[in-house]
Design a protein around this motif. Structure first.
Motif, PDB file in Angstrom:
ATOM      1  N   ARG A 122       0.821  -1.210   0.000  1.00  0.00           N
ATOM      2  CA  ARG A 122       0.000   0.000   0.000  1.00  0.00           C
ATOM      3  C   ARG A 122       0.856   1.262   0.000  1.00  0.00           C
ATOM      4  O   ARG A 122       1.791   1.397   0.795  1.00  0.00           O
ATOM      5  N   LEU A 123       0.569   2.177  -0.904  1.00  0.00           N
ATOM      6  CA  LEU A 123       1.284   3.446  -0.970  1.00  0.00           C
ATOM      7  C   LEU A 123       0.763   4.344   0.147  1.00  0.00           C
ATOM      8  O   LEU A 123      -0.374   4.791   0.117  1.00  0.00           O
ATOM      9  N   SER A 124       1.601   4.577   1.130  1.00  0.00           N
ATOM     10  CA  SER A 124       1.178   5.353   2.294  1.00  0.00           C
ATOM     11  C   SER A 124       2.250   6.381   2.624  1.00  0.00           C
ATOM     12  O   SER A 124       3.360   6.360   2.088  1.00  0.00           O
ATOM     13  N   GLY A 140       2.707  16.985   0.320  1.00  0.00           N
ATOM     14  CA  GLY A 140       3.758  16.373   1.125  1.00  0.00           C
ATOM     15  C   GLY A 140       3.702  14.862   1.082  1.00  0.00           C
ATOM     16  O   GLY A 140       4.735  14.187   1.036  1.00  0.00           O
ATOM     17  N   CYS A 141       2.482  14.313   1.076  1.00  0.00           N
ATOM     18  CA  CYS A 141       2.311  12.869   0.990  1.00  0.00           C
ATOM     19  C   CYS A 141       2.852  12.365  -0.339  1.00  0.00           C
ATOM     20  O   CYS A 141       3.587  11.374  -0.401  1.00  0.00           O
ATOM     21  N   GLY A 142       2.488  13.043  -1.423  1.00  0.00           N
ATOM     22  CA  GLY A 142       2.975  12.631  -2.740  1.00  0.00           C
ATOM     23  C   GLY A 142       4.490  12.688  -2.829  1.00  0.00           C
ATOM     24  O   GLY A 142       5.127  11.776  -3.383  1.00  0.00           O
ATOM     25  N   ASN A 143       5.068  13.731  -2.269  1.00  0.00           N
ATOM     26  CA  ASN A 143       6.535  13.856  -2.287  1.00  0.00           C
ATOM     27  C   ASN A 143       7.189  12.738  -1.498  1.00  0.00           C
ATOM     28  O   ASN A 143       8.238  12.214  -1.893  1.00  0.00           O
ATOM     29  N   ASN A 144       6.578  12.379  -0.358  1.00  0.00           N
ATOM     30  CA  ASN A 144       7.129  11.309   0.462  1.00  0.00           C
ATOM     31  C   ASN A 144       7.084   9.974  -0.271  1.00  0.00           C
ATOM     32  O   ASN A 144       8.072   9.215  -0.266  1.00  0.00           O
ATOM     33  N   GLY A 150      10.746   6.319  -5.847  1.00  0.00           N
ATOM     34  CA  GLY A 150      11.497   6.823  -6.991  1.00  0.00           C
ATOM     35  C   GLY A 150      10.881   6.413  -8.319  1.00  0.00           C
ATOM     36  O   GLY A 150       9.653   6.406  -8.477  1.00  0.00           O
ATOM     37  N   SER A 151      11.717   6.017  -9.258  1.00  0.00           N
ATOM     38  CA  SER A 151      11.237   5.650 -10.590  1.00  0.00           C
ATOM     39  C   SER A 151      10.372   4.390 -10.568  1.00  0.00           C
ATOM     40  O   SER A 151       9.582   4.146 -11.490  1.00  0.00           O
ATOM     41  N   ARG A 152      10.507   3.588  -9.502  1.00  0.00           N
ATOM     42  CA  ARG A 152       9.718   2.349  -9.397  1.00  0.00           C
ATOM     43  C   ARG A 152       8.236   2.647  -9.185  1.00  0.00           C
ATOM     44  O   ARG A 152       7.386   1.766  -9.352  1.00  0.00           O
TER      45      ARG A 152
END
Length: 280
Positions: A122-124, A140-144, A150-152
């Motif tokens: 899960r992307l958290s 901020g969540c998206g940046n984290n 990264g590219s993955r």
């Protein structure tokens, strides 16, 4: 490796009976409904290639839950594909699996958390604990998440999730069994991509709340706003509702948004962003 949690619950209770080998998938007894310890279902983390161009490279564990048909051998299987985007099928669909198994007792029921959701990596982000109710927290969540993956991050896509669905069906379906796939909302978008990649695999497909190929969420807010405006216009024209919100209810809503940001009803801890979220 496999990890994460559902949106609202812990990793499901799994019995100590060990794996149940089946089609290359190591199933373990688990609960259909998280936290109820009913031991009615089977669960598995199924390794999938993170990057399809490098199938022998890194793997991602896709979490799958199934409810076996009352009549065995089952004549087929149904896959429930969740929407959102971001919904976890193994958490949201057990009631559907339960009901459908009663009306179709010769079909196995399956749900998988597509990659990036539920228990499939899960992307958290840490910002979630404070609530993603401001543009700054969302950014901020998206940046984290981007910093972690990264590219993955590109491999957490509709296309790769659709490939996972096709592979899972190949792994679990026995010779002669029928395959049915259900997708609702973003799940319909997901299943449409699956059909492009596997046009002849399924015997039947159900698209509910259709989000067709080419659909985008860019105009989502505008569409919702138009529907809301129609509702508030109806309020204006209704004697009782109009008596509460006045001759221009839409303007009253705008005033409320501004007032909340200026401290109106501050004891509620309710911002204009939260108001918009509640109103959809």
């Amino acid at each position: 490796g496999p990890g994460g949690s559902t949106q609202d619950g812990p990793v499901p209770d799994v019995a100590e009976t060990g794996p149940l080998p089946d089609g290359g998938v190591a199933w373990s007894v688990c609960s259909l409904y998280d936290g109820e310890y009913d031991q009615r279902a089977e669960c598995a983390y199924v390794p999938m290639p993170f990057d399809p161009q490098h199938p022998e490279g890194d793997q991602i564990g896709v979490f799958v839950k199934r409810l076996r048909a009352a009549v065995q051998p089952a004549r087929g299987q149904v896959w429930f594909v969740q929407g959102g985007p971001g919904g976890a099928a193994t958490y949201d669909f057990p009631p559907w699996m339960d009901l459908t198994s009663q009306t179709h007792p010769a079909l196995d029921m399956y749900a998988a958390d597509h990659r990036g959701t539920g228990r499939s990596e899960r992307l958290s982000c840490p910002q979630e604990s404070d609530g993603l109710d401001t543009p700054e927290r969302v950014e901020g969540c998206g940046n984290n998440i981007e910093m972690v993956w990264g590219s993955r991050l590109a491999f957490f896509s509709t296309t790769e999730s659709a490939r996972d669905l096709g592979r899972l069906a190949d792994l679990t379906r026995l010779p002669g069994q029928q395959l049915f796939v259900y997708g609702g909302s973003y799940g319909a978008y997901h299943v449409s991509r699956y059909l492009q990649l596997y046009p002849s695999q399924a015997d039947g497909v159900m698209l509910d709340g259709i989000a067709p190929p080419g659909f985008t969420f860019v105009d989502f807010d505008d569409h919702m706003s138009a529907v809301s405006k129609t509702l508030f216009d109806a309020c204006r024209d209704d004697a009782f509702c109009g008596s509460k919100l006045g001759p221009d209810p839409w303007a009253e809503l705008g005033k409320l948004e501004l007032a909340l940001d200026q401290g109106h009803c501050s004891n509620l801890g309710f911002s204009s962003a939260m108001l918009k979220a509640v109103f959809g």
